[in-house]
Design an enzyme around this catalytic site. Sequence first.
Site, short mmCIF file in Angstrom:
data_model
loop_
_atom_site.label_atom_id
_atom_site.label_comp_id
_atom_site.label_asym_id
_atom_site.label_seq_id
_atom_site.Cartn_x
_atom_site.Cartn_y
_atom_site.Cartn_z
CE LYS A 102 45.46 34.26 40.92
NZ LYS A 102 45.25 33.50 42.17
CG ASP A 137 40.50 31.50 45.95
OD1 ASP A 137 40.36 31.23 47.15
OD2 ASP A 137 41.20 32.46 45.57
N GLY A 170 47.61 32.49 47.60
CA GLY A 170 48.32 33.48 48.39
C GLY A 170 47.38 34.60 48.80
C1 NPQ Z 1 43.22 35.30 45.21
N1 NPQ Z 1 45.20 36.53 46.08
O1 NPQ Z 1 43.83 34.34 44.81
C2 NPQ Z 1 43.81 36.32 46.20
C3 NPQ Z 1 42.97 37.48 46.37
C4 NPQ Z 1 43.37 38.59 47.26
C5 NPQ Z 1 47.51 36.69 45.37
O2 NPQ Z 1 45.72 36.63 43.89
C6 NPQ Z 1 44.14 41.87 50.97
C7 NPQ Z 1 43.82 40.68 51.57
C8 NPQ Z 1 44.22 41.96 49.63
C9 NPQ Z 1 43.53 39.58 50.80
C10 NPQ Z 1 44.04 40.88 47.44
C11 NPQ Z 1 46.06 36.61 45.04
C12 NPQ Z 1 43.96 40.84 48.83
C13 NPQ Z 1 43.60 39.64 49.42
C14 NPQ Z 1 43.75 39.76 46.71
C15 NPQ Z 1 43.31 38.54 48.63
O3 NPQ Z 1 42.05 35.42 44.87
MG MG Z 2 41.72 33.57 43.76
#
Ligand code: NPQ
Ligand code: MG
Length: 370
Positions: free
Chosen positions: A161, A238, A290
């Site tokens: 992704k 999401d 995540g």
């Molecule tokens: C998502 N995560 O799916 C999130 C977004 C995200 C792994 O893509 C600090 C805390 C930094 C929360 C960066 C992934 C972050 C966060 C990205 C969440 O949209």
């Molecule tokens: Mg996301």
Amino acid sequence: MKIEAVTLREIRMPLVHFFETSFGRTTERRILLVTLHTDGPEGWGECVAGEDPFYSEESVDTAWYAVEKHLAPALLGKTIAKGADVPALLGRVRGHRMAKGALENAVWDAEAQEQRVPLWRLLGGTQTEIACGVSIGIQNSVEQLLEKISTELAAGYRRIKVKCKPGWDLKVFERIRARWPEILMSCDANSAYTLGQIEHLKQFDRFNLLMIEQPLWHDDFYFHALLQKQIKTANCLDESIHGRRDACAAIELGACRIINIKVGRVGGFSEAVAVHDVAQQARIPVWCGGMLETGIGRSHNIALSTLPNFTLPGDVSASKRYWKEDIIEPAVEVSPQGLIKVSQEAGRGFQLKTGFIEQLTVRKQTLRAQ
Ligand code: NPQ
Ligand code: MG
């Protein structure tokens, strides 16, 4: 179990590599952990709120406030049979889902130890290995991104992704597809577009993406439904799914064909399972998102991912992609086939490195039953 005390603690952990999304770049995490001291086993939970209110309205500081002033006091001194009983006790507080999730999950964490069953079994999990994907942030150059993708594919990950935003999308997909025409690939915009850019978004259809994640506003289903009618690529929500009712509304409207479940975003395991169940009934596949978690949140994500409708690879990946040293042992590892094998041990299946957690702690407070 009787809840005798709750410890809040903030730890600091530098990321192995910066992580950039359409809302900004993160280089170090501040993470709020909660410990539940009971008359039986100790339960641990991780709050997935960010340093700043950019992904959602919550932050480490608002979560600390909510747990200290309202949520922990609602549990302290109470005897609680199971994690599933927690939402009713916290229901008077509106919102603050990530803060609630940390506490509820800590109760499930303790319950699994007390019952001597694996946490994933307690949640209703059926899969003994889970398929892993990676989320790759925006890089300084396309070459750097291609390099990262190549490394992750070699490690066995089953889905790539890429984060995207205006100016980091079509050209990037073009380069990836030129090199890897067949890989399972998706993108995540974290709300970087508006419906006014629909002609641009339609061009995403050329790249055979598994899905496009949250292209429009963070709190929207309606405009995502209008968009989904006009694009071939599956939309995945999401940010805008906060629980079971949101999932029902989004599905009914046709706003998404896939749902990303993050246990913190929906307020804890009970609601995450409820979202899973309504999606399953509607034949909407789900996958586990995540939030750059430490091993505690990561182990909880693994447990959740064993439920039967988690049929797409999640953003649950190895500890070493994020941390030089994780706070659990063993670290989360992914096989060359891109799978995490689920532990048969009671509880979360990973031990805590309590000395190391202590070293990383910058702030700590214990609240006791009055
Ligand atoms: C998502 N995560 O799916 C999130 C977004 C995200 C792994 O893509 C600090 C805390 C930094 C929360 C960066 C992934 C972050 C966060 C990205 C969440 O949209
Ligand atoms: Mg996301």
